[in-house]
Design a protein around this motif. Structure first.
Motif, short mmCIF file in Angstrom:
data_model
loop_
_atom_site.label_atom_id
_atom_site.label_comp_id
_atom_site.label_asym_id
_atom_site.label_seq_id
_atom_site.Cartn_x
_atom_site.Cartn_y
_atom_site.Cartn_z
N VAL A 64 43.94 41.52 37.33
CA VAL A 64 45.52 42.39 38.34
C VAL A 64 43.78 43.54 38.99
O VAL A 64 43.08 44.09 38.03
CB VAL A 64 45.94 43.82 37.89
CG1 VAL A 64 46.20 44.67 38.80
CG2 VAL A 64 46.80 42.55 37.31
N VAL A 65 43.82 43.84 40.22
CA VAL A 65 42.57 44.44 40.23
C VAL A 65 43.26 45.34 41.53
O VAL A 65 44.26 45.34 42.30
CB VAL A 65 41.72 44.09 41.13
CG1 VAL A 65 40.74 42.76 40.40
CG2 VAL A 65 42.63 43.31 42.57
N GLY A 66 42.90 47.06 42.01
CA GLY A 66 42.64 47.46 42.89
C GLY A 66 42.07 46.82 43.97
O GLY A 66 41.08 46.59 44.21
N ASN A 67 42.55 47.78 45.26
CA ASN A 67 41.76 47.72 46.53
C ASN A 67 40.57 48.07 46.86
O ASN A 67 40.38 48.00 47.75
CB ASN A 67 43.25 47.23 47.19
CG ASN A 67 42.95 49.28 48.26
OD1 ASN A 67 42.90 49.69 46.87
ND2 ASN A 67 43.34 50.11 49.13
N THR A 103 38.81 33.24 44.79
CA THR A 103 38.74 32.61 44.83
C THR A 103 38.51 31.59 43.72
O THR A 103 38.69 30.54 43.76
CB THR A 103 37.45 31.84 45.50
OG1 THR A 103 37.50 32.55 46.85
CG2 THR A 103 37.12 30.51 46.03
N HIS A 104 38.00 32.14 42.21
CA HIS A 104 37.83 32.03 41.47
C HIS A 104 38.12 31.31 40.21
O HIS A 104 38.20 30.61 39.30
CB HIS A 104 35.82 31.43 40.79
CG HIS A 104 34.63 31.02 41.81
ND1 HIS A 104 34.75 29.96 42.74
CD2 HIS A 104 34.32 32.11 42.48
CE1 HIS A 104 33.89 29.76 43.42
NE2 HIS A 104 33.84 31.28 43.86
N ALA A 105 39.05 32.39 40.35
CA ALA A 105 40.27 32.29 38.95
C ALA A 105 40.83 31.53 38.80
O ALA A 105 41.74 31.24 39.93
CB ALA A 105 40.82 34.59 39.05
N LYS A 106 41.42 31.52 37.84
CA LYS A 106 42.24 29.88 37.16
C LYS A 106 43.22 30.21 37.31
O LYS A 106 44.83 30.25 36.90
CB LYS A 106 41.83 28.93 36.41
CG LYS A 106 40.72 28.31 36.47
CD LYS A 106 39.75 27.92 35.41
CE LYS A 106 38.19 27.36 35.13
NZ LYS A 106 37.30 26.53 34.86
N VAL A 107 43.74 31.43 36.55
CA VAL A 107 45.22 32.18 36.66
C VAL A 107 45.20 33.47 38.11
O VAL A 107 44.16 33.20 38.83
CB VAL A 107 45.14 32.89 35.29
CG1 VAL A 107 45.20 32.40 34.56
CG2 VAL A 107 43.94 34.36 35.65
N PRO A 108 46.94 33.62 38.25
CA PRO A 108 47.94 34.42 39.57
C PRO A 108 46.52 35.69 39.23
O PRO A 108 46.41 36.21 38.63
CB PRO A 108 48.31 34.47 39.15
CG PRO A 108 49.29 33.03 38.40
CD PRO A 108 47.85 33.11 37.62
N VAL A 109 46.20 36.38 40.80
CA VAL A 109 45.07 36.98 40.95
C VAL A 109 45.93 38.50 41.12
O VAL A 109 46.53 38.49 42.77
CB VAL A 109 44.00 37.04 41.70
CG1 VAL A 109 43.75 38.06 41.75
CG2 VAL A 109 43.23 36.38 40.73
N ALA A 110 46.71 39.97 40.76
CA ALA A 110 47.33 40.38 42.04
C ALA A 110 46.23 41.63 42.71
O ALA A 110 45.64 42.62 41.31
CB ALA A 110 48.34 41.54 41.14
N VAL A 111 46.82 41.85 43.50
CA VAL A 111 45.93 43.13 44.28
C VAL A 111 46.38 43.73 44.28
O VAL A 111 47.86 43.89 45.65
CB VAL A 111 44.43 42.67 45.97
CG1 VAL A 111 44.16 44.19 46.22
CG2 VAL A 111 44.14 41.27 45.22
N VAL A 112 46.52 45.35 44.32
CA VAL A 112 47.23 46.67 44.12
C VAL A 112 47.26 47.23 44.97
O VAL A 112 46.23 47.75 45.01
CB VAL A 112 47.93 47.14 42.86
CG1 VAL A 112 48.73 48.26 42.97
CG2 VAL A 112 48.07 46.20 41.58
N LEU A 166 50.11 38.60 44.78
CA LEU A 166 49.77 38.09 44.11
C LEU A 166 49.78 37.07 44.89
O LEU A 166 49.94 36.27 45.33
CB LEU A 166 51.29 37.84 42.73
CG LEU A 166 50.92 37.23 41.91
CD1 LEU A 166 49.63 37.59 41.20
CD2 LEU A 166 52.37 36.99 41.27
N ILE A 167 48.20 36.76 44.07
CA ILE A 167 47.83 34.92 45.18
C ILE A 167 47.23 34.11 43.83
O ILE A 167 47.21 34.34 42.76
CB ILE A 167 46.63 35.35 45.35
CG1 ILE A 167 45.89 36.47 46.90
CG2 ILE A 167 45.27 33.94 45.56
CD1 ILE A 167 44.94 36.56 47.05
N VAL A 168 48.63 33.02 43.51
CA VAL A 168 48.99 32.21 42.65
C VAL A 168 47.92 31.11 42.94
O VAL A 168 48.38 30.13 44.21
CB VAL A 168 50.06 31.56 42.79
CG1 VAL A 168 50.71 31.17 41.56
CG2 VAL A 168 51.04 32.88 43.19
N HIS A 169 47.33 30.50 41.69
CA HIS A 169 46.23 29.36 41.39
C HIS A 169 46.96 28.31 41.37
O HIS A 169 47.41 28.25 40.24
CB HIS A 169 44.61 29.79 41.10
CG HIS A 169 44.72 30.60 41.73
ND1 HIS A 169 43.23 30.22 42.74
CD2 HIS A 169 44.17 32.19 41.90
CE1 HIS A 169 42.38 31.76 42.43
NE2 HIS A 169 43.09 32.65 42.49
#
Length: 271
Positions: free
Chosen positions: A108-111, A131-140, A268-271
């Motif tokens: 999870v990251v802020g904008n 781009t490179h995370a292997k798990v979902p990334v949430a941008v709040v 939420l960006i899902v890889h």
């Protein structure tokens, strides 16, 4: 370290605090762990070639101080969540990606940010993590309180989109919210055919989550524009990291950039 839970980046900024609050709520629904990460880098000229022990120690102490404050606050306010603090002398992107690789459920990251997480969305850090995370990334990001409204998910029939659809159903069920499945198409496409394709994509997951109320949105137009418009009344927008058709190039092209910069709720960006 094997963070079996959610990892969130924190740098003391207002945006990062929102990200921590969102991540804590997400961890609370799952009854899991929350790892709050603060980083610091020594990047001035000669830093690695001269005696800079005092400067390094000062940077470390400053990072540890803001980390201790936020972890204590989250522990006091969150029940059912095990809260851990991580302070690393490394780049923000590298630290977050390493923790993602070590078993995190979500990053999870802020904008926006400051310090070790400067320009988390606008610069290289966001690109590396997304781009490179292997798990979902949430941008709040987005409006201050997006807790009401449905979970919105982009559907394009790709494998990545199907994974995103499954996670969107999970998020909707955990929140007790409805799910809006969105399929955007060009003006030249046949709307009836697009609707059938959307229904086919939904059939399997709807059977696994019978308690989730599902609405379908089949709309002409650019996918980013349709999703950004839907985000104004959503609690979360879920998209796959890559796709085809309307959602092709989601992370690498303009669609992903527009969502991360213009969505009015967390993405939420899902890889």
């Amino acid at each position: 370290m094997e963070p079996q839970g959610i990892v969130v980046g924190y740098d003391g900024s207002r945006e990062a605090r929102r990200a921590v609050e969102w991540a804590a709520a997400e961890a609370g629904r799952g009854g899991g762990r929350l790892h709050i990460v603060t980083t610091y880098e020594i990047t001035w000229p000669g830093a690695y070639y001269a005696a800079v022990a005092e400067q390094v120690d000062a940077a470390r102490q400053a990072a540890e101080a803001i980390l201790a404050e936020i972890t204590d606050e989250v522990r006091d306010l969150s029940t059912g969540v095990d809260v851990f603090g991580v302070c690393a002398a490394s780049s923000a992107a590298a630290t977050l990606l390493d923790l993602g690789d070590a078993g995190a459920r979500m990053l999870v990251v802020g904008n926006r940010g400051a310090g070790g997480l400067t320009n988390l969305l606008l610069g290289s850090v966001s690109q590396q993590v997304a781009t490179h995370a292997k798990v979902p990334v949430a941008v709040v990001r987005g409006r201050p309180d997006p807790s009401l409204g449905p979970v919105v998910v982009g559907v394009d029939g790709s494998a990545s989109g199907d994974h995103a659809l499954g996670l969107a159903f999970e998020e909707a069920q955990e929140r007790g919210r409805a799910l809006v499945a969105v399929r955007a198409y060009p003006d030249s496409a046949d709307e009836a055919r697009e609707r059938v394709a959307l229904e086919d994509s939904l059939a399997n997951w709807a059977g696994k989550f019978p308690d989730v109320q599902v609405a379908e949105l089949v709309a002409p137009g650019r996918p980013a524009a349709v999703l950004v418009d839907a985000s104004h009344t959503a609690t979360l927008v879920v998209v796959g990291s890559r796709g085809h058709g309307g959602f092709a190039g989601l992370l690498l092209g303009s669609v992903g950039q527009q969502l991360m910069h213009h969505a009015d709720c967390p993405v939420l960006i899902v890889h």
